[in-house]
Design a protein around this motif. Structure first.
Motif, mmCIF file in Angstrom:
data_model
loop_
_atom_site.group_PDB
_atom_site.id
_atom_site.type_symbol
_atom_site.label_atom_id
_atom_site.label_comp_id
_atom_site.label_asym_id
_atom_site.label_seq_id
_atom_site.Cartn_x
_atom_site.Cartn_y
_atom_site.Cartn_z
ATOM 1 N N PRO A 104 14.537 9.110 3.971
ATOM 2 C CA PRO A 104 14.334 7.696 3.649
ATOM 3 C C PRO A 104 12.953 7.487 3.023
ATOM 4 O O PRO A 104 11.988 8.136 3.382
ATOM 5 C CB PRO A 104 14.417 6.990 5.001
ATOM 6 C CG PRO A 104 15.067 7.957 5.915
ATOM 7 C CD PRO A 104 14.762 9.324 5.384
ATOM 8 N N LEU A 105 12.872 6.607 2.075
ATOM 9 C CA LEU A 105 11.641 6.235 1.381
ATOM 10 C C LEU A 105 11.056 7.348 0.517
ATOM 11 O O LEU A 105 9.912 7.267 0.104
ATOM 12 C CB LEU A 105 10.576 5.751 2.366
ATOM 13 C CG LEU A 105 10.983 4.622 3.298
ATOM 14 C CD1 LEU A 105 9.864 4.308 4.269
ATOM 15 C CD2 LEU A 105 11.369 3.401 2.527
ATOM 16 N N ARG A 108 10.322 6.476 -4.648
ATOM 17 C CA ARG A 108 9.353 5.386 -4.591
ATOM 18 C C ARG A 108 9.093 4.808 -5.973
ATOM 19 O O ARG A 108 9.093 5.518 -6.961
ATOM 20 C CB ARG A 108 8.047 5.868 -3.990
ATOM 21 C CG ARG A 108 8.244 6.475 -2.599
ATOM 22 C CD ARG A 108 6.979 6.766 -1.858
ATOM 23 N NE ARG A 108 6.086 5.665 -1.665
ATOM 24 C CZ ARG A 108 6.216 4.691 -0.771
ATOM 25 N NH1 ARG A 108 7.260 4.677 0.003
ATOM 26 N NH2 ARG A 108 5.315 3.744 -0.655
ATOM 27 N N ASN A 128 7.966 -0.458 -3.703
ATOM 28 C CA ASN A 128 7.790 -0.065 -2.302
ATOM 29 C C ASN A 128 6.440 -0.587 -1.825
ATOM 30 O O ASN A 128 5.411 -0.329 -2.439
ATOM 31 C CB ASN A 128 7.835 1.451 -2.152
ATOM 32 C CG ASN A 128 9.182 2.008 -2.523
ATOM 33 O OD1 ASN A 128 9.437 2.258 -3.690
ATOM 34 N ND2 ASN A 128 10.044 2.180 -1.555
ATOM 35 N N ASN A 130 4.193 -2.392 1.917
ATOM 36 C CA ASN A 130 4.128 -2.489 3.375
ATOM 37 C C ASN A 130 3.435 -3.786 3.750
ATOM 38 O O ASN A 130 2.856 -4.459 2.911
ATOM 39 C CB ASN A 130 3.410 -1.274 3.976
ATOM 40 C CG ASN A 130 1.992 -1.169 3.480
ATOM 41 O OD1 ASN A 130 1.208 -2.104 3.584
ATOM 42 N ND2 ASN A 130 1.641 -0.030 2.917
ATOM 43 N N GLN A 146 6.348 -0.563 7.330
ATOM 44 C CA GLN A 146 6.526 0.197 6.096
ATOM 45 C C GLN A 146 7.987 0.150 5.682
ATOM 46 O O GLN A 146 8.843 -0.257 6.438
ATOM 47 C CB GLN A 146 6.097 1.648 6.295
ATOM 48 C CG GLN A 146 4.630 1.814 6.515
ATOM 49 C CD GLN A 146 4.239 3.278 6.587
ATOM 50 O OE1 GLN A 146 5.084 4.149 6.691
ATOM 51 N NE2 GLN A 146 2.955 3.540 6.515
ATOM 52 N N GLY A 147 8.248 0.603 4.472
ATOM 53 C CA GLY A 147 9.629 0.692 4.009
ATOM 54 C C GLY A 147 10.156 -0.589 3.402
ATOM 55 O O GLY A 147 11.361 -0.752 3.273
ATOM 56 N N PHE A 149 10.768 -3.169 0.274
ATOM 57 C CA PHE A 149 10.878 -3.139 -1.186
ATOM 58 C C PHE A 149 10.865 -4.575 -1.664
ATOM 59 O O PHE A 149 11.700 -5.373 -1.281
ATOM 60 C CB PHE A 149 12.167 -2.444 -1.628
ATOM 61 C CG PHE A 149 12.204 -2.191 -3.111
ATOM 62 C CD1 PHE A 149 11.621 -1.058 -3.630
ATOM 63 C CD2 PHE A 149 12.801 -3.103 -3.973
ATOM 64 C CE1 PHE A 149 11.637 -0.819 -4.993
ATOM 65 C CE2 PHE A 149 12.814 -2.874 -5.329
ATOM 66 C CZ PHE A 149 12.224 -1.726 -5.843
ATOM 67 N N SER A 167 10.583 -9.692 0.301
ATOM 68 C CA SER A 167 11.145 -8.351 0.426
ATOM 69 C C SER A 167 12.595 -8.436 0.868
ATOM 70 O O SER A 167 13.036 -9.416 1.457
ATOM 71 C CB SER A 167 10.338 -7.573 1.462
ATOM 72 O OG SER A 167 10.894 -6.313 1.669
#
Length: 168
Positions: A104-105, A108, A128, A130, A146-147, A149, A167
């Motif tokens: 995952p992630l 980017r 991407n 945070n 985090q994570g 978008f 987001s």
């Protein structure tokens, strides 16, 4: 103007390592993007594999009347690339993509604007991002998420600091 634009293949250790693109921007963009023009470095690879298999038996021995001798086709694509660069001194670009990863992630996309110290608009991040919430007088806990978008903007007007995030 645009007189000294460049496209150069980068080499590192005797092997082809990527493509560097340099572009001078008109002077009127210096205030918005900062000085220095646009510089991007692209590296990576793309592999496309085609394969086919055809299998048939003698029609006299098998019970199947019509058999296709056309092969069953298979195509596999593997794509890995990175793009790193700047547009002036205020905008940075970072793209990393690998279609074979399960992490995952790992893929980017970050487009970041960083204003000058005296600008009200301090940063804008797209892609991407945070969210860090620090422990303050009005927030009783701190958290780092985090994570995300989306779009994140930080501004400062005097002692007032603002953070806005949109987001998914």
């Amino acid at each position: 103007g645009f007189a000294t634009n460049t496209v150069v293949r980068s080499k590192q250790g005797g092997q082809r390592d990527g493509l560097s693109i340099g572009l001078n921007l008109p002077k009127r963009f210096d205030q918005m993007f900062g000085e220095g023009g646009a510089n991007l470095r692209v590296s990576g690879n793309r592999r496309i594999t085609f394969s086919g298999r055809s299998q048939w038996d003698d029609a006299a021995r098998s019970g199947i009347r019509k058999q296709s001798k056309f092969p069953a086709l298979n195509m596999e694509q593997i794509s890995r690339f990175t793009i790193q660069g700047t547009i002036g001194t205020k905008i940075s670009v970072s793209v990393s993509q690998d279609n074979q990863t399960d992490i995952p992630l790992a893929n980017r996309l970050i487009l970041r604007y960083k204003g000058d110290d005296d600008d009200i608009l301090k940063t804008i991040e797209a892609g991407n991002t945070n969210l860090s919430i620090s422990n303050t007088q009005f927030v009783g806990y701190s958290q780092h998420i985090q994570g995300l978008f989306g779009l994140k903007t930080e501004a400062q007007l005097g002692n007032l600091r603002l953070t806005a995030i949109a987001s998914q």
